[in-house]
Design a protein around this motif. Structure first.
Motif, mmCIF file in Angstrom:
data_model
loop_
_atom_site.group_PDB
_atom_site.id
_atom_site.type_symbol
_atom_site.label_atom_id
_atom_site.label_comp_id
_atom_site.label_asym_id
_atom_site.label_seq_id
_atom_site.Cartn_x
_atom_site.Cartn_y
_atom_site.Cartn_z
ATOM 1 N N ILE A 1 0.838 -1.202 0.000
ATOM 2 C CA ILE A 1 0.000 0.000 0.000
ATOM 3 C C ILE A 1 0.873 1.253 0.000
ATOM 4 C CG2 ILE A 1 -1.635 1.352 1.361
ATOM 5 C CD1 ILE A 1 -2.916 -1.314 2.191
ATOM 6 N N VAL A 2 1.928 1.260 0.795
ATOM 7 C CA VAL A 2 2.833 2.413 0.844
ATOM 8 C C VAL A 2 3.494 2.627 -0.514
ATOM 9 C CG1 VAL A 2 4.989 3.263 1.847
ATOM 10 C CG2 VAL A 2 3.233 2.281 3.312
ATOM 11 N N LEU A 3 3.916 1.547 -1.167
ATOM 12 C CA LEU A 3 4.545 1.682 -2.484
ATOM 13 C C LEU A 3 3.556 2.206 -3.520
ATOM 14 C CD1 LEU A 3 6.825 -1.480 -2.624
ATOM 15 C CD2 LEU A 3 7.515 0.910 -2.462
ATOM 16 N N VAL A 4 2.315 1.741 -3.495
ATOM 17 C CA VAL A 4 1.305 2.212 -4.446
ATOM 18 C C VAL A 4 1.024 3.699 -4.224
ATOM 19 C CG1 VAL A 4 -1.132 2.008 -5.101
ATOM 20 C CG2 VAL A 4 0.270 -0.041 -4.842
ATOM 21 N N VAL A 5 0.892 4.113 -2.975
ATOM 22 C CA VAL A 5 0.646 5.531 -2.685
ATOM 23 C C VAL A 5 1.841 6.372 -3.131
ATOM 24 C CG1 VAL A 5 0.334 7.209 -0.822
ATOM 25 C CG2 VAL A 5 -0.991 5.092 -0.828
ATOM 26 N N ALA A 6 3.068 5.891 -2.874
ATOM 27 C CA ALA A 6 4.257 6.625 -3.296
ATOM 28 C C ALA A 6 4.305 6.736 -4.815
ATOM 29 C CB ALA A 6 5.512 5.926 -2.778
ATOM 30 N N LEU A 7 3.926 5.688 -5.512
ATOM 31 C CA LEU A 7 3.904 5.719 -6.970
ATOM 32 C C LEU A 7 2.883 6.730 -7.473
ATOM 33 C CD1 LEU A 7 4.979 4.460 -9.582
ATOM 34 C CD2 LEU A 7 3.182 2.748 -9.403
ATOM 35 N N LEU A 8 1.718 6.794 -6.840
ATOM 36 C CA LEU A 8 0.690 7.747 -7.246
ATOM 37 C C LEU A 8 1.101 9.187 -6.953
ATOM 38 C CD1 LEU A 8 -2.540 5.872 -6.094
ATOM 39 C CD2 LEU A 8 -1.743 6.220 -8.445
ATOM 40 N N VAL A 9 1.750 9.414 -5.810
ATOM 41 C CA VAL A 9 2.119 10.776 -5.421
ATOM 42 C C VAL A 9 3.338 11.262 -6.211
ATOM 43 C CG1 VAL A 9 3.001 12.169 -3.511
ATOM 44 C CG2 VAL A 9 1.117 10.588 -3.120
ATOM 45 N N LEU A 10 4.357 10.440 -6.325
ATOM 46 C CA LEU A 10 5.606 10.867 -6.945
ATOM 47 C C LEU A 10 5.641 10.638 -8.444
ATOM 48 C CD1 LEU A 10 8.045 9.469 -4.249
ATOM 49 C CD2 LEU A 10 7.300 11.831 -4.535
ATOM 50 N N GLY A 11 4.957 9.641 -8.903
ATOM 51 C CA GLY A 11 4.992 9.302 -10.321
ATOM 52 C C GLY A 11 6.128 8.344 -10.615
ATOM 53 N N PRO A 12 6.031 7.647 -11.736
ATOM 54 C CA PRO A 12 7.036 6.623 -12.066
ATOM 55 C C PRO A 12 8.422 7.187 -12.368
ATOM 56 C CG PRO A 12 5.424 6.829 -13.835
ATOM 57 C CD PRO A 12 4.961 7.696 -12.709
ATOM 58 N N SER A 13 8.525 8.449 -12.763
ATOM 59 C CA SER A 13 9.846 9.005 -13.095
ATOM 60 C C SER A 13 10.623 9.427 -11.852
ATOM 61 C CB SER A 13 9.701 10.189 -14.045
ATOM 62 O OG SER A 13 8.951 11.210 -13.417
ATOM 63 N N LYS A 14 9.936 9.882 -10.815
ATOM 64 C CA LYS A 14 10.604 10.351 -9.596
ATOM 65 C C LYS A 14 10.852 9.235 -8.586
ATOM 66 C CE LYS A 14 10.735 14.938 -9.820
ATOM 67 N NZ LYS A 14 11.831 15.781 -9.457
ATOM 68 N N LEU A 15 10.113 8.149 -8.666
ATOM 69 C CA LEU A 15 10.201 7.096 -7.647
ATOM 70 C C LEU A 15 11.607 6.494 -7.528
ATOM 71 C CD1 LEU A 15 8.437 5.785 -5.531
ATOM 72 C CD2 LEU A 15 7.844 4.038 -7.188
ATOM 73 N N PRO A 16 12.305 6.152 -8.631
ATOM 74 C CA PRO A 16 13.676 5.616 -8.479
ATOM 75 C C PRO A 16 14.641 6.608 -7.828
ATOM 76 C CG PRO A 16 12.842 5.168 -10.670
ATOM 77 C CD PRO A 16 11.864 6.087 -10.014
ATOM 78 N N GLU A 17 14.494 7.888 -8.182
ATOM 79 C CA GLU A 17 15.367 8.914 -7.602
ATOM 80 C C GLU A 17 15.138 9.036 -6.096
ATOM 81 O OE1 GLU A 17 15.878 13.734 -7.814
ATOM 82 O OE2 GLU A 17 15.128 12.694 -9.584
ATOM 83 N N VAL A 18 13.903 9.032 -5.685
ATOM 84 C CA VAL A 18 13.583 9.118 -4.259
ATOM 85 C C VAL A 18 14.084 7.873 -3.534
ATOM 86 C CG1 VAL A 18 11.680 9.179 -2.600
ATOM 87 C CG2 VAL A 18 11.646 10.675 -4.588
ATOM 88 N N GLY A 19 13.956 6.722 -4.169
ATOM 89 C CA GLY A 19 14.469 5.486 -3.574
ATOM 90 C C GLY A 19 15.976 5.544 -3.341
ATOM 91 N N ARG A 20 16.711 6.078 -4.322
ATOM 92 C CA ARG A 20 18.168 6.221 -4.156
ATOM 93 C C ARG A 20 18.495 7.183 -3.016
ATOM 94 N NH1 ARG A 20 18.129 5.535 -9.779
ATOM 95 N NH2 ARG A 20 17.742 7.758 -10.151
ATOM 96 N N GLN A 21 17.759 8.285 -2.942
ATOM 97 C CA GLN A 21 18.006 9.252 -1.870
ATOM 98 C C GLN A 21 17.720 8.656 -0.497
ATOM 99 O OE1 GLN A 21 15.616 12.618 -2.940
ATOM 100 N NE2 GLN A 21 17.113 13.402 -4.416
ATOM 101 N N VAL A 22 16.666 7.879 -0.400
ATOM 102 C CA VAL A 22 16.351 7.220 0.875
ATOM 103 C C VAL A 22 17.450 6.220 1.223
ATOM 104 C CG1 VAL A 22 14.749 5.616 1.996
ATOM 105 C CG2 VAL A 22 13.868 7.573 0.743
#
Length: 86
Positions: free
Chosen positions: A12-33
Motif C-alpha cells: 500500500i505504501v509503495l502504491v501511494v508513493a507511486l501515485l504521489v511521486l509518479g514513475p519518473s521520480k520514484l527511483p530517484e527518491v528510492g536512491r536518496q532514501v
C-alpha cells in the motif's frame, strides 16, 4: 505476519508513493532514501565507537575478570597443592 511491516502494508505504501511521486521520480527518491539510511548507519557506528572509547570498552581486547586466572585442577577437581607446603 501481523504488525506494522506486513507485506500488504508495504504494498500500500509503495502504491501511494507511486501515485504521489509518479514513475519518473520514484527511483530517484528510492536512491536518496538509500543514501540517507547509509549515512545514518555510518553515523550510528561512529557514535557507538565513540561511546565505547569513552567508556573504555574495546572489542579487540578480551575481557578479563578481576580475580585473574584460576589454577589448573587435578583429576579430582581440586587445585594442586603448592610445592614444599607440607
Amino acid at each position: 505476519m501481523e504488525g506494522l511491516f506486513a507485506p500488504w502494508h508495504l504494498l500500500i505504501v509503495l502504491v501511494v508513493a507511486l501515485l504521489v511521486l509518479g514513475p519518473s521520480k520514484l527511483p530517484e527518491v528510492g536512491r536518496q532514501v538509500g543514501r540517507g539510511l547509509a549515512e545514518l548507519r555510518k553515523f550510528r557506528e561512529s557514535f557507538d565507537e565513540d561511546v565505547r572509547g569513552f567508556l573504555g570498552h574495546h572489542d579487540d581486547e578480551p575481557s578479563t575478570s578481576s580475580g585473574g586466572e584460576l589454577p589448573p585442577t587435578d583429576a579430582g577437581g581440586k587445585p594442586p597443592l603448592p610445592e614444599g607446603g607440607d
